[in-house]
Design a protein around this motif. Structure first.
Motif, PDB file in Angstrom:
ATOM      1  N   UNK A 157       0.827  -1.201   0.000  1.00 14.31           N
ATOM      2  CA  UNK A 157       0.000   0.000   0.000  1.00 14.31           C
ATOM      3  C   UNK A 157       0.860   1.250   0.000  1.00 14.31           C
ATOM      4  N   UNK A 160       2.130   1.744  -3.357  1.00 18.40           N
ATOM      5  CA  UNK A 160       1.075   2.252  -4.232  1.00 18.40           C
ATOM      6  C   UNK A 160       0.865   3.742  -4.001  1.00 18.40           C
ATOM      7  N   UNK A 161       0.894   4.144  -2.746  1.00 13.86           N
ATOM      8  CA  UNK A 161       0.711   5.567  -2.441  1.00 13.86           C
ATOM      9  C   UNK A 161       1.845   6.389  -3.038  1.00 13.86           C
ATOM     10  N   UNK A 163       3.502   5.654  -5.630  1.00  9.84           N
ATOM     11  CA  UNK A 163       3.247   5.714  -7.068  1.00  9.84           C
ATOM     12  C   UNK A 163       2.230   6.805  -7.400  1.00  9.84           C
ATOM     13  N   UNK A 164       1.164   6.861  -6.608  1.00  9.01           N
ATOM     14  CA  UNK A 164       0.155   7.892  -6.839  1.00  9.01           C
ATOM     15  C   UNK A 164       0.773   9.280  -6.726  1.00  9.01           C
ATOM     16  N   UNK A 168       1.032  12.094  -9.689  1.00  6.12           N
ATOM     17  CA  UNK A 168       0.531  13.458  -9.558  1.00  6.12           C
ATOM     18  C   UNK A 168       1.630  14.473  -9.812  1.00  6.12           C
ATOM     19  N   UNK A 196      -0.089  11.840   0.116  1.00  2.00           N
ATOM     20  CA  UNK A 196      -0.520  10.540  -0.381  1.00  2.00           C
ATOM     21  C   UNK A 196      -0.415   9.472   0.700  1.00  2.00           C
ATOM     22  N   UNK A 199      -3.358   9.077   4.258  1.00  2.00           N
ATOM     23  CA  UNK A 199      -4.518   8.205   4.468  1.00  2.00           C
ATOM     24  C   UNK A 199      -4.150   6.818   4.978  1.00  2.00           C
ATOM     25  N   UNK A 200      -2.902   6.429   4.851  1.00  5.55           N
ATOM     26  CA  UNK A 200      -2.508   5.093   5.308  1.00  5.55           C
ATOM     27  C   UNK A 200      -2.107   5.080   6.780  1.00  5.55           C
TER      28      UNK A 200
END
Lengths: 225, 225
Positions: A157, A160-161, A163-164, A168, A196, A199-200
DNA sequence: GAAGAAAAGTGCGTGCACGCAAGTTTGCGT
DNA sequence: ACGCAAACTTGCGTGCACGCACTTTTCTTC
């Protein structure tokens, strides 16, 4: 017992890998990535073309690897170092931000090159996925041996964050940039990374709490009931 | 205003796409995937080889797509449907589990084929990443318009967790299977999915709570202070 | 220190992804 | 109805990824 499997073997391997990275980056900067064929890189590094893609499975990987270096390993290391003092979420976030802001040294113009060409951008973003395995190990160690799957999921996760955030930062929103409405154009990479990853935080902290309880229950005393 | 951009165009496109999928799967089952060249698939579907990879960028994608179908879109839809009643985490988890257990109908033997060959396994796992965009939209709508980035990160994390679950299910632990010690051999896919998604529950719920507070503050009354 | 095992490098052949520049179909405006 | 513009298809050419079999180098063991 450090990292060497047999000694000279590994040494030479890293040497040619580094030679390929360097050659790929140099040629890409000189002629532009479009005008660099795999044979050129191999020749510049003094190996056979076939050997080249024993090391890299795409031409872009070699160029990007010259910039990203061993960032993944360093992130994991940084997490392991911080692990004692503060919360897991904070440790992970700061480790990542640190390693991604320390990018600058070697290649400012290399970064410009990468962010310009779409193909390079993509593999640069994909390269972030490489943190998953080392990071999973680091998190697993910190969580104790309770459920290594949780560590894997959290690491994935986080990757992935990241990467996001990179997408952006590079404006690769996949056609969404014009759709909804006002999107912050770029922003600073550290800010984007923190945003990013934020949220985790609940997930990371919850896992740590569960791990602590689990370990405590095992190590100190049986459960109350 | 449904999904059609122009009508007949899109219809034909989906037709050939479906024809390619079917042809790819059929040939792969008949001869084994190794003995199927792209030209064969194209010929069987009645299009040029060049057209073939206007639709699929790798030979494996066509085969896998025949099994995965439009699963991604259905997951997003399921989340949107459930969204009213229960919590976000529960909605997402159940939607995913549902769609992944409903796989069976068309191709039991196709699944066997896929899970056998390494190349197909990999692209099958990678196909899970396709849920990210639709799921991000679904989550974003449920969270309201507050910070679409949170939705993206959560969706990406969910996709990552699904990937981890699939890797475990297929035993693709990347050499870790023999390392540590006892790892559950396979387990049922639904259980693995739930287990992998569980660590993300805190993050999903926290985001939903934050969204509710944010929306409430905006819609009903100004903040107290 | 020499023989044998293991691993890295190499050459070759094959199928493939993809850019480019046509040709062909579909849809829209008038 | 007609013609124009956009979308889809196709053929071609180029580099490339990768399997396979083989040579060369390095490590191990006696």
């Amino acid at each position: 017992m450090t990292t060497r499997r047999t000694g000279l073997r590994e040494q030479k391997k890293q040497a040619t890998r580094e030679a390929l990275r360097a050659a790929a980056l140099r040629l890409a900067l000189e002629r532009g990535p479009e005008n660099v064929r795999v044979d050129d890189i191999a020749e510049a590094a003094g190996v056979s073309p076939r050997t080249y893609n024993n090391y890299f499975s795409s031409r872009e990987q070699a160029i990007v690897a010259a910039v990203t270096g061993e960032r993944e390993a360093r992130v994991a290391e940084a997490v392991a170092d911080r692990s004692a003092d503060d919360g897991l979420a904070e440790a992970v976030i700061e480790a990542i931000v640190d390693q991604y802001t320390a990018t600058g040294g070697p290649g400012r113009d290399a970064l410009l090159l990468i962010t310009t060409r779409p193909a390079l951008r993509d593999t640069f973003v994909d390269a972030a996925a490489a943190v998953e395995n080392p990071l999973a190990d680091a998190i697993a160690e910190r969580l104790g041996d309770t459920d290594p799957n949780t560590a894997r999921v959290l690491a994935a996760s986080v990757a992935a964050a990241v990467r996001v955030a990179l997408e952006q930062w590079l404006g690769t929103t996949t056609e969404a940039s014009t759709a909804g409405g006002l999107v912050v154009p770029s922003g600073s990479l550290p800010d984007l990374l923190r945003a990013a990853l934020a949220p985790l935080t609940p997930a990371l902290d919850a896992a740590e709490r569960r791990a602590r309880e689990g370990n405590a229950r095992i190590r100190t005393a049986p459960p109350g009931r």
